[in-house]
Design a protein around this motif. Structure first.
Motif, PDB file in Angstrom:
ATOM      1  N   TRP A 160      -7.697  -2.798   4.416  1.00  0.00           N
ATOM      2  CA  TRP A 160      -8.539  -2.534   3.247  1.00  0.00           C
ATOM      3  C   TRP A 160      -9.441  -1.331   3.462  1.00  0.00           C
ATOM      4  CZ3 TRP A 160      -7.066  -4.005  -1.174  1.00  0.00           C
ATOM      5  CH2 TRP A 160      -6.389  -5.208  -1.342  1.00  0.00           C
ATOM      6  N   TYR A 209      -7.823   6.740  -0.466  1.00  0.00           N
ATOM      7  CA  TYR A 209      -7.960   7.063  -1.884  1.00  0.00           C
ATOM      8  C   TYR A 209      -9.235   7.866  -2.134  1.00  0.00           C
ATOM      9  CZ  TYR A 209      -4.022   4.832  -4.210  1.00  0.00           C
ATOM     10  OH  TYR A 209      -2.766   4.537  -4.673  1.00  0.00           O
ATOM     11  N   GLY A 214       0.821  -1.209   0.000  1.00  0.00           N
ATOM     12  CA  GLY A 214       0.000   0.000   0.000  1.00  0.00           C
ATOM     13  C   GLY A 214       0.854   1.256   0.000  1.00  0.00           C
ATOM     14  N   PHE A 274       1.304   4.400   6.288  1.00  0.00           N
ATOM     15  CA  PHE A 274       1.219   2.997   5.896  1.00  0.00           C
ATOM     16  C   PHE A 274       2.527   2.269   6.214  1.00  0.00           C
ATOM     17  CE2 PHE A 274      -2.799   3.713   4.311  1.00  0.00           C
ATOM     18  CZ  PHE A 274      -3.302   2.643   3.584  1.00  0.00           C
ATOM     19  N   PHE A 317      -7.084   1.688   3.223  1.00  0.00           N
ATOM     20  CA  PHE A 317      -6.575   1.873   1.864  1.00  0.00           C
ATOM     21  C   PHE A 317      -7.641   2.503   0.964  1.00  0.00           C
ATOM     22  CE2 PHE A 317      -5.541   0.165  -2.419  1.00  0.00           C
ATOM     23  CZ  PHE A 317      -4.267   0.683  -2.545  1.00  0.00           C
TER      24      PHE A 317
END
Length: 545
Positions: free
Chosen positions: A399, A406, A327, A371, A402
């Motif tokens: 998840w 975004y 990531g 991260f 992540f």
């Protein structure tokens, strides 16, 4: 007992304290971030009382995230804890300096937060004094790291045999020592102007060709631009270390990676002027600084080639730590592409402070670095606490985070672009799109912050567990901190090889697929078919230690 705890000088104790301090700061920073997003979505005094309070909130958020989280956690936290054991030392070079650096950092954090509750001018003075205290602590820590790496390496631990993490911490220490000294000097002059009526940045003293603000900005950006690399350099080392460990392969182009880290540290001093194109620089300066900024693509490309080369034909173990490492690579590439716009001579001056620069800065420096720190925490948690974090909860946390980041920062880039390209004829449509994007960013902020609750739950469950790990090296890592040595055993050890000797073939059943750095060499044991890790001696089974 309390006095003994406060006076502790153990590098492991101080390292953990830095990490706990960073953890508290990151949650304070996320709360302030959420308040700011709500204020932007629903403007008015019902969220933040005044523009001055909003500016103070922004200052506290930035101070906690940049100084405490991004600077302290990867370097002072993980570095203080693991650098001595990775180089084969019992302790940091100056244990009392380690302790002093931590308490100076705590003092500065208290001052930065307290400044928010003070009146405007007194709060700003308190904040500036707190930053200067932090600079002193950071400079002392940097000196400590450099001396530890150079002077306290174990027998046989040559520079080429150091793990990439140790190299990154060492290069970062040199960079930090220089730039925090610069900020300390500039901040001291500014504080003198505020307290004792000196004129270091006053118009009467400053030459007519350069305004007082321009003079301050040149000193300030010399620190701030390099601070980006202070935050990201240890993360490069951590991610490279973890990718090699979970891919079960030596670091691809090891020497190239070390040279790339050196180049990133060196370029941190070269491109400070790309944010000062509008403050009276020489007309030729924009061309020079733009070329220097674009040249950073070379070491960045070397690092990317190394990461992908290490993963090539590998069968990596997709643990939570590995997922966060991948990531990091994704976020670093995505955010780095937008940095090409900032290398243009006129763009940074126009876009400074808008959503495009804000999104780029957060994606590359803030979120990507976070991260890497989460990857390091999942990787080293068993070593620090004797317990492992839940992989199931960890992957769910990954998840959600992540996807959340975004959804948060890509629309922020679009908001910045809309402000530069919107045509007057389409103002109504642009305004509707801006509202929709602001709502998306705020919703993504809520999702991302909520996902961190899973991480807190994971840590709490792990620490509350009754049974520890039976395996002292669950990741089968080869670097020295996983060798399970007592502190008093370090003076007697001898290092025989580099930190990434993962064996691809020629190993009999019953042996492990890696070699510790202190495993004894044997003449008749087969070497791996290829190794890009320098300093490797003939290989031996781990059982010969």
């Amino acid at each position: 007992m309390l006095r003994s705890s406060l006076a502790a000088t153990s590098h492991k104790t101080i390292g953990l304290r830095y990490l706990w301090l960073a953890l508290v700061s990151v949650f304070l920073g996320m709360i302030t971030s959420l308040v700011m997003r709500i204020q932007l979505l629903w403007p008015g005094p019902h969220v933040v009382a005044s523009p001055g309070a909003y500016a103070s909130l922004t200052l506290v958020h930035g101070s906690l995230m940049v100084f405490v989280v991004l600077t302290c956690a990867p370097q002072a936290g993980f570095g203080t804890y693991f650098l001595p054991t990775q180089v084969g030392a019992e302790e940091m070079a100056f244990p009392r300096v380690t302790r002093l650096g931590f308490w100076l950092t705590v003092t500065s954090v208290i001052g930065m937060v307290a400044a928010f509750f003070c009146a405007a001018q007194s709060g700003l003075t308190l904040w500036l004094a707190s930053v200067l205290v932090f600079c002193i602590g950071a400079a002392l820590n940097a000196l400590n790291f450099a001396v530890t790496t150079v002077d306290l390496r174990a027998k046989g631990m040559t520079l080429p045999r150091l793990p990439v993490t140790a190299w990154a911490w060492f290069i970062n220490a040199i960079l930090s020592l220089l730039i925090f000294s610069m900020l300390l000097a500039a901040g001291t002059l500014l504080l003198c102007d505020r307290l004792i009526a000196t004129h270091f940045f006053a118009p009467a003293w400053t030459a007519a060709a350069a305004s007082p603000i321009a003079t301050w900005q040149r000193l300030f950006w010399f620190f701030t631009q390099a601070q980006v690399y202070v935050a990201i350099l240890p993360c490069f080392g951590i991610v490279t270390h973890l990718i090699a460990t979970f891919a079960r392969k030596p670091v691809f182009a090891f020497r190239g990676v070390i040279l790339a880290l050196c180049a990133v540290g060196l370029c941190g001093f070269w491109i400070w002027g790309e944010h000062a194109f509008e403050v009276g620089l020489n007309p030729f300066s924009p061309l020079v600084f733009s070329m220097m900024a674009m040249s950073l693509g070379v070491p960045a490309s070397i690092l990317l080639i190394s990461w992908f080369g290490t993963l090539w034909h590998a069968k990596p173990r997709l643990s939570t730590a590995m997922l966060f490492s991948i990531g990091f690579v994704s976020l670093f590439v995505t955010g780095g592409l937008t940095g090409l716009l900032l290398a243009r001579a006129k763009f940074p001056g126009v876009a400074a402070g808008d959503d495009l620069v804000n999104g780029h800065y957060h994606l590359v420096m803030g979120i990507a670095a976070t991260f890497a720190m989460l990857a390091a925490l999942f990787f080293w948690f068993p070593k620090m606490f004797g317990r492992a974090l839940s992989e199931r909860l960890g992957k769910l946390h990954f998840w959600l985070t992540f996807v959340g980041v975004y959804l948060l920062f890509i629309p922020m880039h679009w908001l910045g672009l809309i402000s530069h390209v919107a045509h007057p004829a389409g103002e109504a449509a642009a305004a509707s799109l801006v509202v929709a994007l602001q709502f998306c960013v705020t919703l993504a902020t809520v999702i991302t912050i909520a996902a961190q609750g899973i991480f807190v739950l994971n840590v709490a469950l792990a620490l509350a567990g009754n049974s520890g790990l039976r395996d002292t090296n669950p990741w089968r890592a080869a670097s020295l901190e996983w060798a399970g040595l007592a502190a008093n055993a370090f003076p007697a050890i001898t290092v025989h090889r580099g930190a990434y000797e993962f064996l691809q073939s020629g190993i009999q059943d019953g042996h492990d697929d890696f070699l510790s750095q202190i495993a004894l060499p044997m003449e008749n044991f087969p070497a791996p078919p290829s190794s890009s890790n320098p300093g490797a001696a003939p290989l031996s089974p781990l059982g010969s230690t």
